[in-house]
Design a protein around this motif. Structure first.
Motif, PDB file in Angstrom:
ATOM      1  N   GLU A 166      -5.511 -15.286  15.891  1.00  0.00           N
ATOM      2  CA  GLU A 166      -4.544 -15.414  14.800  1.00  0.00           C
ATOM      3  C   GLU A 166      -3.148 -15.787  15.301  1.00  0.00           C
ATOM      4  OE1 GLU A 166      -5.223 -12.551  11.086  1.00  0.00           O
ATOM      5  OE2 GLU A 166      -4.803 -11.436  12.919  1.00  0.00           O
ATOM      6  N   ILE A 167      -2.341 -16.309  14.362  1.00  0.00           N
ATOM      7  CA  ILE A 167      -0.894 -16.266  14.556  1.00  0.00           C
ATOM      8  C   ILE A 167      -0.392 -15.288  13.505  1.00  0.00           C
ATOM      9  CG2 ILE A 167       1.313 -17.475  14.474  1.00  0.00           C
ATOM     10  CD1 ILE A 167      -0.006 -20.032  15.139  1.00  0.00           C
ATOM     11  N   VAL A 168       0.032 -14.136  13.924  1.00  0.00           N
ATOM     12  CA  VAL A 168       0.565 -13.163  12.978  1.00  0.00           C
ATOM     13  C   VAL A 168       2.080 -13.224  13.068  1.00  0.00           C
ATOM     14  CG1 VAL A 168       0.749 -10.710  12.426  1.00  0.00           C
ATOM     15  CG2 VAL A 168      -1.455 -11.685  13.108  1.00  0.00           C
ATOM     16  N   THR A 169       2.726 -13.384  11.919  1.00  0.00           N
ATOM     17  CA  THR A 169       4.182 -13.446  11.960  1.00  0.00           C
ATOM     18  C   THR A 169       4.786 -12.207  11.328  1.00  0.00           C
ATOM     19  OG1 THR A 169       4.058 -14.788   9.986  1.00  0.00           O
ATOM     20  CG2 THR A 169       4.587 -15.909  11.999  1.00  0.00           C
ATOM     21  N   ILE A 170       5.915 -11.845  11.859  1.00  0.00           N
ATOM     22  CA  ILE A 170       6.671 -10.733  11.304  1.00  0.00           C
ATOM     23  C   ILE A 170       8.046 -11.268  10.981  1.00  0.00           C
ATOM     24  CG2 ILE A 170       7.690  -8.489  11.808  1.00  0.00           C
ATOM     25  CD1 ILE A 170       5.254  -8.076  13.676  1.00  0.00           C
ATOM     26  N   ILE A 171       8.400 -11.209   9.700  1.00  0.00           N
ATOM     27  CA  ILE A 171       9.741 -11.662   9.360  1.00  0.00           C
ATOM     28  C   ILE A 171      10.574 -10.462   8.959  1.00  0.00           C
ATOM     29  CG2 ILE A 171       9.046 -14.004   8.709  1.00  0.00           C
ATOM     30  CD1 ILE A 171       9.260 -13.105   5.774  1.00  0.00           C
ATOM     31  N   GLY A 172      11.845 -10.605   9.138  1.00  0.00           N
ATOM     32  CA  GLY A 172      12.737  -9.508   8.813  1.00  0.00           C
ATOM     33  C   GLY A 172      14.148  -9.867   9.210  1.00  0.00           C
TER      34      GLY A 172
ATOM     35  N   LYS B 211       9.616 -21.343   8.249  1.00  0.00           N
ATOM     36  CA  LYS B 211       8.785 -21.888   9.315  1.00  0.00           C
ATOM     37  C   LYS B 211       7.700 -20.899   9.731  1.00  0.00           C
ATOM     38  CE  LYS B 211      10.487 -25.858  10.356  1.00  0.00           C
ATOM     39  NZ  LYS B 211       9.611 -27.015  10.192  1.00  0.00           N
ATOM     40  N   ALA B 212       8.119 -19.660   9.903  1.00  0.00           N
ATOM     41  CA  ALA B 212       7.202 -18.659  10.438  1.00  0.00           C
ATOM     42  C   ALA B 212       6.038 -18.436   9.485  1.00  0.00           C
ATOM     43  CB  ALA B 212       7.943 -17.360  10.706  1.00  0.00           C
ATOM     44  N   LEU B 213       6.338 -18.346   8.180  1.00  0.00           N
ATOM     45  CA  LEU B 213       5.264 -18.105   7.210  1.00  0.00           C
ATOM     46  C   LEU B 213       4.344 -19.311   7.132  1.00  0.00           C
ATOM     47  CD1 LEU B 213       7.198 -16.245   4.369  1.00  0.00           C
ATOM     48  CD2 LEU B 213       5.648 -15.276   6.078  1.00  0.00           C
ATOM     49  N   ALA B 214       4.906 -20.501   7.346  1.00  0.00           N
ATOM     50  CA  ALA B 214       4.087 -21.712   7.251  1.00  0.00           C
ATOM     51  C   ALA B 214       3.080 -21.799   8.406  1.00  0.00           C
ATOM     52  CB  ALA B 214       4.980 -22.952   7.228  1.00  0.00           C
ATOM     53  N   VAL B 215       3.443 -21.339   9.591  1.00  0.00           N
ATOM     54  CA  VAL B 215       2.501 -21.462  10.710  1.00  0.00           C
ATOM     55  C   VAL B 215       1.562 -20.254  10.823  1.00  0.00           C
ATOM     56  CG1 VAL B 215       4.044 -22.919  12.087  1.00  0.00           C
ATOM     57  CG2 VAL B 215       4.000 -20.442  12.490  1.00  0.00           C
ATOM     58  N   GLY B 216       1.950 -19.119  10.227  1.00  0.00           N
ATOM     59  CA  GLY B 216       1.196 -17.899  10.450  1.00  0.00           C
ATOM     60  C   GLY B 216      -0.109 -17.823   9.673  1.00  0.00           C
ATOM     61  N   THR B 217      -1.134 -17.249  10.296  1.00  0.00           N
ATOM     62  CA  THR B 217      -2.370 -16.964   9.588  1.00  0.00           C
ATOM     63  C   THR B 217      -2.089 -15.840   8.582  1.00  0.00           C
ATOM     64  OG1 THR B 217      -3.198 -16.974  11.863  1.00  0.00           O
ATOM     65  CG2 THR B 217      -4.833 -16.834  10.108  1.00  0.00           C
ATOM     66  N   ARG B 218      -1.460 -14.776   9.109  1.00  0.00           N
ATOM     67  CA  ARG B 218      -1.065 -13.668   8.249  1.00  0.00           C
ATOM     68  C   ARG B 218       0.366 -13.303   8.595  1.00  0.00           C
ATOM     69  NH1 ARG B 218      -2.958  -8.957   9.027  1.00  0.00           N
ATOM     70  NH2 ARG B 218      -3.707  -9.392  11.138  1.00  0.00           N
ATOM     71  N   ALA B 219       0.981 -12.555   7.695  1.00  0.00           N
ATOM     72  CA  ALA B 219       2.371 -12.207   7.955  1.00  0.00           C
ATOM     73  C   ALA B 219       2.692 -10.818   7.428  1.00  0.00           C
ATOM     74  CB  ALA B 219       3.295 -13.236   7.311  1.00  0.00           C
TER      75      ALA B 219
ATOM     76  N   VAL C 231       6.225  -8.342   6.418  1.00  0.00           N
ATOM     77  CA  VAL C 231       7.673  -8.323   6.218  1.00  0.00           C
ATOM     78  C   VAL C 231       8.181  -6.957   6.657  1.00  0.00           C
ATOM     79  CG1 VAL C 231       9.562  -8.559   4.577  1.00  0.00           C
ATOM     80  CG2 VAL C 231       7.477  -9.910   4.283  1.00  0.00           C
ATOM     81  N   LEU C 232       9.122  -6.982   7.578  1.00  0.00           N
ATOM     82  CA  LEU C 232       9.650  -5.752   8.149  1.00  0.00           C
ATOM     83  C   LEU C 232      11.056  -5.524   7.613  1.00  0.00           C
ATOM     84  CD1 LEU C 232       9.130  -3.534  10.329  1.00  0.00           C
ATOM     85  CD2 LEU C 232      10.122  -5.086  12.000  1.00  0.00           C
ATOM     86  N   GLU C 233      11.280  -4.336   7.063  1.00  0.00           N
ATOM     87  CA  GLU C 233      12.622  -4.026   6.585  1.00  0.00           C
ATOM     88  C   GLU C 233      12.991  -2.628   7.052  1.00  0.00           C
ATOM     89  OE1 GLU C 233      13.647  -5.989   2.726  1.00  0.00           O
ATOM     90  OE2 GLU C 233      14.260  -3.952   2.207  1.00  0.00           O
ATOM     91  N   THR C 234      14.137  -2.505   7.687  1.00  0.00           N
ATOM     92  CA  THR C 234      14.620  -1.240   8.265  1.00  0.00           C
ATOM     93  C   THR C 234      13.480  -0.355   8.803  1.00  0.00           C
ATOM     94  OG1 THR C 234      14.748  -0.308   6.048  1.00  0.00           O
ATOM     95  CG2 THR C 234      16.793  -1.087   7.012  1.00  0.00           C
ATOM     96  N   GLY C 235      12.704  -0.944   9.701  1.00  0.00           N
ATOM     97  CA  GLY C 235      11.726  -0.156  10.440  1.00  0.00           C
ATOM     98  C   GLY C 235      10.408   0.085   9.745  1.00  0.00           C
ATOM     99  N   LYS C 236      10.223  -0.493   8.545  1.00  0.00           N
ATOM    100  CA  LYS C 236       8.950  -0.311   7.845  1.00  0.00           C
ATOM    101  C   LYS C 236       8.399  -1.651   7.384  1.00  0.00           C
ATOM    102  CE  LYS C 236      10.349   3.992   5.742  1.00  0.00           C
ATOM    103  NZ  LYS C 236      11.571   3.903   4.979  1.00  0.00           N
ATOM    104  N   ILE C 237       7.061  -1.727   7.319  1.00  0.00           N
ATOM    105  CA  ILE C 237       6.427  -2.915   6.742  1.00  0.00           C
ATOM    106  C   ILE C 237       6.489  -2.768   5.225  1.00  0.00           C
ATOM    107  CG2 ILE C 237       4.248  -4.168   6.472  1.00  0.00           C
ATOM    108  CD1 ILE C 237       5.239  -4.429   9.286  1.00  0.00           C
ATOM    109  N   ILE C 238       7.105  -3.740   4.546  1.00  0.00           N
ATOM    110  CA  ILE C 238       7.178  -3.613   3.084  1.00  0.00           C
ATOM    111  C   ILE C 238       6.246  -4.586   2.368  1.00  0.00           C
ATOM    112  CG2 ILE C 238       9.535  -2.679   3.029  1.00  0.00           C
ATOM    113  CD1 ILE C 238      10.232  -5.680   2.073  1.00  0.00           C
ATOM    114  N   ARG C 239       5.725  -5.569   3.077  1.00  0.00           N
ATOM    115  CA  ARG C 239       4.806  -6.525   2.471  1.00  0.00           C
ATOM    116  C   ARG C 239       3.873  -7.033   3.554  1.00  0.00           C
ATOM    117  NH1 ARG C 239       6.555  -5.713  -1.878  1.00  0.00           N
ATOM    118  NH2 ARG C 239       6.999  -7.073  -3.639  1.00  0.00           N
ATOM    119  N   GLU C 240       2.637  -7.360   3.152  1.00  0.00           N
ATOM    120  CA  GLU C 240       1.802  -8.088   4.087  1.00  0.00           C
ATOM    121  C   GLU C 240       0.857  -8.989   3.333  1.00  0.00           C
ATOM    122  OE1 GLU C 240      -0.609  -4.237   5.400  1.00  0.00           O
ATOM    123  OE2 GLU C 240      -1.656  -6.071   5.978  1.00  0.00           O
ATOM    124  N   GLY C 241       0.380 -10.015   3.990  1.00  0.00           N
ATOM    125  CA  GLY C 241      -0.531 -10.941   3.328  1.00  0.00           C
ATOM    126  C   GLY C 241      -0.617 -12.239   4.097  1.00  0.00           C
ATOM    127  N   SER C 242      -1.293 -13.204   3.504  1.00  0.00           N
ATOM    128  CA  SER C 242      -1.362 -14.500   4.166  1.00  0.00           C
ATOM    129  C   SER C 242       0.008 -15.158   4.073  1.00  0.00           C
ATOM    130  CB  SER C 242      -2.403 -15.381   3.493  1.00  0.00           C
ATOM    131  OG  SER C 242      -1.931 -15.801   2.233  1.00  0.00           O
TER     132      SER C 242
END
Lengths: 292, 251
Positions: B29-35, B196-204, B206-217
């Motif tokens: 996979e390419i897993v992306t984490i945005i934040g 860019k990151a979401l476009a290349v990632g298999t899954r992603a 979203v990290l906000e103040t130390g917690k994952i608040i969203r996940e998905g393709s």
């Protein structure tokens, strides 16, 4: 003119021994960014190790020298392990390392006085002390041998640091320890190696000092000159330490020969202060923010 | 599952940087984490790499607890490409690349990897004897990626590879990330450049103040209104985002 040439030769010979010791100051500084003042104690004990090998164990000179080199290398590693690593692991200010090294230096000196005794000792005549004449110049055979030994050791050290994989790792760790860990480098291993190299060269320097002069518990003070040389060359720079040492050795012999030997140390320290004022990073150094 | 993180908590100098983070990465996979800045992205990568120590939670790799010694993590096949183009400026380009292969043995295969890296980044070959400190920002980014590849990792952790680069270089870097992934490497990518990151990632995630608040393709998150608002700048910066930002700065 002959007098000048003669002094240059003497200066280079003593400078080469300073260089053996100043590279240790520089190597440790380049990795841990502090001046390790226990280095003089390691040199002194190296000198005693050589003497022990020769006089009490009856070893032939090359073996006694090897004992001094390996012994002081391991001693430096132990020194780091016991007195510096716990401080490093706590991420304490660099100044604490410096203070700890001063403590270790005092410990080494007094330990030697208590266990071995405070008196001066001399090496048995293991190396020839007669002079060779080149034209009108007389050059001590001992000085030539010392110079060759120092030069070979320094070349090996330079090759190790600049020409090998482990040398790459040393330089990378000295630039950025955190990122070096991301390469799979174990910084503790690199630090231990650097202390071994520094201690081993100091051990050889101690043996050579011991042969040229005498051995006594406070002889670590001699390495103050090597420290000045490292500062003049630029702390943390290996070529800087060598050039600084040769410069200092020559300057010192000139001062002693043409002014007065009483002025020799005055001259060395004045040179260091001048360099710190005019070019704080030394001849080969880069400017850094914090020095301890 | 190649990498699994469960309930990770990290705190240092009074900052609770990660607050019970869980995620996983599958092989290939390419897993992306945005934040946003300060959300804990680099802290996450540094805890995987063994640079910072979590006080709670577990990181497991191939089903086993991952070592917390940084140099052993690399030996296990996880390599971090750090942010801010952290090259060894005092070493040449080639020495930097070779350090990437520090734990590898076998001169011939290391040499082959070096050639591969030069093929991927011809600019580095032109400059191989220059000091890394003399390279431009884009070239340094190429160098840290090349250096990471030299370790032949199974999993590459990429920290903000597009940071501070000109758009044309950003495109190039992302193209290269995709190429590397197609050649079989699993990638965990941390980015502020959400588009860019979401476009290349298999899954992603979203990290906000130390917690994952969203996940998905990647595609799903690109369409997610919350993500669009906060990270893609589709609407004007909202009050919530500003609060989140000022909160992170306050830390």
């Amino acid at each position: 003119m002959n007098m000048v040439l003669q002094q240059i030769i003497n200066g280079i010979s003593i400078g080469a021994v300073y260089a053996l010791i100043s590279v240790g100051y520089s190597l440790v500084y380049s990795i841990l960014k502090f001046s390790n003042f226990a280095h003089g104690g390691v040199m002194m004990l190296g000198s005693y190790f050589g003497l022990l090998g020769l006089q009490y164990l009856g070893l032939p000179f090359p073996l006694a020298m090897a004992l001094a080199i390996v012994g002081s290398g391991l001693l430096a590693v132990l020194n780091e392990r016991v007195a510096y690593r716990p401080i490093r692991n706590r991420n304490s200010p660099l100044l604490y390392l410096l203070i700890s090294s001063l403590g270790v230096s005092i410990f080494f000196e007094n330990f030697t006085i208590v266990t071995i005794g405070p008196n001066f000792r001399t090496y048995p005549p293991v190396l020839p002390t007669d002079s060779l004449m080149f034209g009108g110049l007389s050059v001590g055979r001992l000085d030539i041998i010392i110079f060759v030994m120092a030069a070979v050791t320094l070349s090996l050290l330079t090759w190790l640091v600049y020409g090998t994989k482990i040398g790459n790792a040393i330089r990378a760790t000295s630039y950025n320890m955190r990122v070096s860990r991301l390469m799979g480098i174990n910084p503790d291993m690199i630090v231990a190696l650097v202390f071994f190299l520094a201690g081993a060269s100091a051990g050889l320097g101690g043996v050579l000092f011991g042969i040229k002069y005498t051995v006594w518990p406070q002889m670590g003070i001699l390495t103050l000159k090597a420290f000045i040389a490292a500062v003049v060359g630029g702390l943390g720079s290996l070529p800087g330490a060598v050039v600084g040492a040769l410069l200092l050795g020559t300057a010192e012999t000139f001062a002693a020969a043409f002014v007065s030997s009483a002025f020799r140390d005055l001259f060395s320290f004045a040179l260091m202060i001048l360099i710190i004022l005019v070019r704080p990073a030394g001849l080969f150094g880069k400017i850094t923010e914090e020095k301890a | 599952m190649l990498l699994e993180i469960r309930d990770l908590h990290v705190a240092y100098s009074g900052i609770h940087a990660l607050q019970g983070l869980s995620l996983h990465v599958d092989e290939g996979e390419i897993v992306t984490i945005i934040g946003a800045n300060g959300a804990g992205k680099s802290t996450l990568l540094n805890s995987i790499s063994g640079i910072v120590r979590p006080y709670q939670g577990e990181i497991s790799y191939r089903g086993k607890t991952l070592t917390d010694k940084a140099h052993r993590v690399v030996a296990q096949g996880i390599v971090q490409v750090p942010e801010g183009r952290q090259v060894f400026a005092n070493l040449t380009v080639e020495e930097n690349l070779l350090l990437g292969a520090y734990l590898r043995t076998g001169k011939a295969s290391v040499q082959a990897s070096l050639e591969e890296a030069y093929e991927l980044f011809p600019r580095l070959k032109e400059r191989k004897t220059q000091y890394a400190g003399s390279l431009s920002g884009g070239e340094q980014q190429m160098l840290v990626i090349g250096r990471g590849l030299m370790a032949q990792p199974k999993l590459m952790l990429l920290d903000e590879p597009s940071l501070g680069l000109a758009p044309i270089l950003v495109n190039l870097i992302f193209k290269i990330i995709q190429t590397i992934n197609k050649n079989g490497m699993t990638i965990l990518l941390v980015e502020q450049n959400a588009h860019k990151a979401l476009a290349v990632g298999t899954r992603a995630y979203v990290l906000e103040t130390g917690k994952i608040i969203r996940e998905g393709s990647g595609e799903a998150l690109l369409k997610d209104p919350v993500v669009q608002e906060a990270y893609l700048g589709t609407k004007r910066e909202t009050k919530k985002r500003k609060e989140a930002d000022s909160a992170t700065w306050a830390l």
